[in-house]
Design an enzyme around this catalytic site. Structure first.
Site, mmCIF file in Angstrom:
data_model
loop_
_atom_site.group_PDB
_atom_site.id
_atom_site.type_symbol
_atom_site.label_atom_id
_atom_site.label_comp_id
_atom_site.label_asym_id
_atom_site.label_seq_id
_atom_site.Cartn_x
_atom_site.Cartn_y
_atom_site.Cartn_z
ATOM 1 C CB THR A 154 -0.921 0.063 1.244
ATOM 2 O OG1 THR A 154 -0.105 0.186 2.399
ATOM 3 C CG2 THR A 154 -1.797 -1.167 1.356
ATOM 4 C CG HIS A 155 0.449 4.397 1.317
ATOM 5 N ND1 HIS A 155 -0.258 5.571 1.242
ATOM 6 C CD2 HIS A 155 -0.218 3.609 2.201
ATOM 7 C CE1 HIS A 155 -1.316 5.503 2.065
ATOM 8 N NE2 HIS A 155 -1.311 4.316 2.638
ATOM 9 C CB SER A 276 19.111 1.128 -25.632
ATOM 10 O OG SER A 276 19.842 2.303 -25.920
ATOM 11 C CE LYS A 282 17.699 1.121 -20.948
ATOM 12 N NZ LYS A 282 17.204 2.066 -20.077
ATOM 13 C CD GLU A 289 8.784 1.650 -21.131
ATOM 14 O OE1 GLU A 289 9.062 2.823 -21.418
ATOM 15 O OE2 GLU A 289 9.616 0.724 -21.181
ATOM 16 C CE1 TYR A 316 -26.267 12.361 -37.898
ATOM 17 C CE2 TYR A 316 -26.710 14.253 -39.296
ATOM 18 C CZ TYR A 316 -25.871 13.250 -38.877
ATOM 19 O OH TYR A 316 -24.620 13.132 -39.431
ATOM 20 C CD GLN A 321 -19.513 12.900 -41.432
ATOM 21 O OE1 GLN A 321 -20.499 12.650 -42.090
ATOM 22 N NE2 GLN A 321 -18.557 13.694 -41.890
HETATM 23 N N1 ARG Z 1 -22.110 10.452 -42.555
HETATM 24 C C1 ARG Z 1 -23.172 10.823 -41.659
HETATM 25 C C2 ARG Z 1 -22.764 10.504 -40.221
HETATM 26 O O1 ARG Z 1 -21.779 9.863 -40.038
HETATM 27 C C3 ARG Z 1 -24.411 10.103 -42.035
HETATM 28 C C4 ARG Z 1 -25.693 10.780 -41.742
HETATM 29 C C5 ARG Z 1 -25.830 12.015 -42.476
HETATM 30 N N2 ARG Z 1 -27.095 12.536 -42.498
HETATM 31 C C6 ARG Z 1 -27.321 13.786 -42.937
HETATM 32 N N3 ARG Z 1 -28.506 14.169 -43.016
HETATM 33 N N4 ARG Z 1 -26.350 14.567 -43.284
HETATM 34 O O2 ARG Z 1 -23.369 10.885 -39.266
#
Ligand code: ARG
Length: 460
Positions: A154-155, A276, A282, A289, A316, A321
Site C-alpha cells: 500500500t502506498h 536501446s 538495455k 509502456e 440528428y 459524424q
Molecule cells: N455520414 C453521416 C454521419 O456519419 C451520415 C448521416 C448524415 N445525415 C445527414 N442528413 N447529413 O453521421
C-alpha cells in the site's frame, strides 16, 4: 451530381466536399451498411412497398457489391460523402431506377445509427473474446504460482505478505467486470433504429420488427427522435474501453516496475522487449509502456465523444459524424493492446526468489505479530503499539522481527512464547489469511475455480 442535389443550383465547393466527407473513415462499415440495406430491401418487398422482383434485384446486387468491395474492386468516392451514399450510388449505377427505390422509408440518419450499432456489436464480441483469452492466461498463471510469496503493497510500501497468484487474480476480477460491462453495453447497443426515418418516423407501413429480427437485434427503438440522435451506446462503449485500458495500464505499470533492477520480480521474454540504440546492455519493457501510453488516446476519445454530444439539440446534427473516428480509434487501440499484452504476460519470467527476498524485508509480518499478541489476550490497539516499538528497535539494531531472540522479544511483552516464530513466518502469515477473498492457497484456489466457472458462463 449528389444524390441530394435536386434543390441546389451550384456544386459544393471542393473544400466542402473534402470537409464534409466521412468516407475515409466510415468505409469500414461497408459490410454492415450492405447487410442493413439488404434487410431493409427484403422488408420493403415483403410489405408490398416495392415489388418482390425489385426487392430481389436490389438484394442480389447489394451482395455483388459486397463481394466486389471485399475483392478490392471498388474505389469509394469522396464526392459521395459517406459509405451510405457510396453504396447507394454504386447500386443505382448498376441497376438504375430500381436501385433508386432502396432508400424508400429510410433516412441516412436512421441508417447511420443502424450501421454504427451493428458495427460496434461485432467489435464488442471480438473484444470480449480477447478479454476472455487474457482471463484464461491469468487463471493458468495464478494456478502455477499459488505458493509464490511476495510483498503486497500500500502506498507502494511493503505492507503484508501475499502470493503472486493472489495478485494476478486481482487483475482477473477487474477484467471480469470489464466483460460484464461489455455485456451490458451490448444490450443497449442491440436495439434497432431503422424506421425512425430522418427524425419523425415514416408514413410507409414498414415492418420494423422483421428488420430487427433479420439483423440479430433484440428490440427496436421506442422513439424516433431519440433513435437518430442517441449516441449513448457509443459513449458507453468508449467508457468500457477506457476502463479496460485503465486496468491494462495499471498492470503495465506494475510490470514495468517489477522489471527494474531495483525490484527484479519479473523479466519480460526477449520477444516482448526491445533494446536501446545506444546502450548495449538495455532490455526495455516497451510493450507494457506502450499499452500504458495508449491509454491516453482511449480516454481522449471518451472525452471527445462526451463533448461532441454535449448541447446538441434534437435530433440528428452533423456534429455526430465526429463519433466515428473517436470510437474506431478506441476500438482499434484496445484490439491492438489486448492480444499483445496477453502474450507478454503468458511468457513473462517470474523471479520467485527475488519476490520472496523482498517479502522478508520491510517488516511485513508486523500485523501478524500484533495479531499474535491479541491472541495472547492483549487488545489490538496496545499490541499495535508494542509491535511498533519492536519495529523501531529492529531498525535501530538492523534486525528483522523474526531475528529477535526470545529475550529481546519478551522484553516487549512477557506473553510472547516460542510459538511466535512460527506465527510470524511468511508462510504462516499467508496461510492464516484463509477467509474467502484472502491470499491463502485454499482461498485463491476457490477464487480460481469460481473464475473458471465465470469464464464458462460468459457467452462469446
Ligand atoms: N455520414 C453521416 C454521419 O456519419 C451520415 C448521416 C448524415 N445525415 C445527414 N442528413 N447529413 O453521421
Amino acid at each position: 451530381m449528389k444524390l441530394w442535389g435536386g434543390r441546389f443550383e451550384k456544386n459544393t465547393d471542393k473544400l466542402v466536399d473534402h470537409f464534409n466527407s466521412s468516407i475515409s473513415f466510415d468505409s469500414r462499415m461497408y459490410r454492415h451498411d450492405i447487410l442493413g440495406s439488404i434487410a431493409h430491401a427484403e422488408m420493403l418487398g415483403r410489405c408490398g412497398i416495392i415489388s418482390e422482383e425489385e426487392s430481389k434485384l436490389i438484394q442480389k446486387t447489394l451482395l455483388e457489391i459486397l463481394k466486389d468491395i471485399e475483392d478490392g474492386k471498388v474505389e469509394f468516392e469522396i464526392d459521395a460523402e459517406d459509405i451510405h451514399m457510396n453504396i447507394e450510388k454504386l447500386l443505382i449505377s448498376r441497376i438504375g431506377e430500381t436501385g433508386k427505390k432502396l432508400h424508400t422509408g429510410r433516412s441516412r440518419n436512421d441508417q447511420v445509427a443502424l450501421d454504427i450499432r451493428m458495427y460496434l456489436m461485432d467489435e464488442i464480441k471480438t473484444i470480449k473474446s480477447m478479454l476472455a483469452e487474457l482471463e484464461d492466461v491469468l487463471l493458468s498463471l495464478a494456478e502455477n504460482n499459488l505458493d509464490v510469496i511476495m510483498p503486497g503493497y500500500t502506498h507502494l510500501q511493503r505492507a503484508q505478505p501475499i502470493t503472486l497468484a493472489h495478485h494476478l487474480m486481482a487483475y482477473f476480477q477487474m477484467f471480469a467486470r470489464d466483460l460484464e460491462r461489455l455485456d451490458d453495453c451490448f444490450k443497449r447497443t442491440a436495439i434497432m433504429p431503422l424506421g425512425s426515418g430522418a427524425l419523425a418516423g415514416t408514413t410507409y407501413p414498414l415492418d420494423r420488427h422483421m428488420v430487427a429480427e433479420k439483423l440479430g437485434f433484440a428490440a427496436i427503438t421506442e422513439n424516433s427522435l431519440d433513435a437518430v440522435s442517441d449516441r449513448d451506446f457509443v459513449i458507453e462503449l468508449a467508457a468500457c474501453l477506457s476502463i479496460i485500458m485503465m486496468h491494462l495500464s495499471r498492470f503495465s505499470e506494475e510490470l514495468v516496475l517489477w522489471s527494474t533492477f531495483e525490484f527484479g520480480f519479473v523479466e519480460m521474454d526477449d520477444a516482448y522487449s526491445t533494446g536501446s540504440s545506444i546502450m548495449p546492455q538495455k532490455k526495455n519493457p516497451d510493450v507494457a509502456e506502450l499499452v500504458r501510453g495508449k491509454t491516453g488516446r482511449v480516454y481522449g476519445s471518451l472525452i471527445a465523444l462526451l463533448t461532441v454530444m454535449k448541447s446538441l439539440p434534437l435530433a440528428y446534427n452533423k456534429d455526430m459524424q465526429e463519433d466515428k473516428e473517436a470510437i474506431f480509434d478506441s476500438v482499434d487501440t484496445v484490439k491492438m493492446c489486448l492480444p499483445v499484452f496477453t502474450k507478454m504476460i503468458a511468457t513473462v519470467k517470474i523471479k520467485k526468489e527475488n519476490m520472496y527476498r523482498a517479502a522478508q524485508g520491510g517488516f511485513i509480518n508486523a500485523t501478524d505479530l500484533a495479531d499474535y499478541l491479541v491472541k495472547k489476550g492483549i487488545p489490538f490497539r496496545s499490541s499495535h503499539e508494542i509491535v511498533g516499538k519492536m519495529v523501531l528497535y529492529c531498525i535501530q539494531n538492523k534486525k528483522t522481527l523474526e531475528q529477535l531472540t526470545m529475550e529481546e522479544l519478551r522484553s516487549f511483552s512477557p506473553l510472547i512464547e516460542e510459538d511466535v516464530y512460527r506465527a510470524i513466518s511468511l508462510e504462516e502469515c499467508v496461510a492464516g489469511r484463509k477467509l474467502p477473498g484472502g491470499p491463502a492457497i485454499e482461498s485463491v484456489m476457490a477464487q480460481i475455480e469460481k473464475g473458471r466457472a465465470f469464464l464458462k458462463s460468459i457467452k462469446l
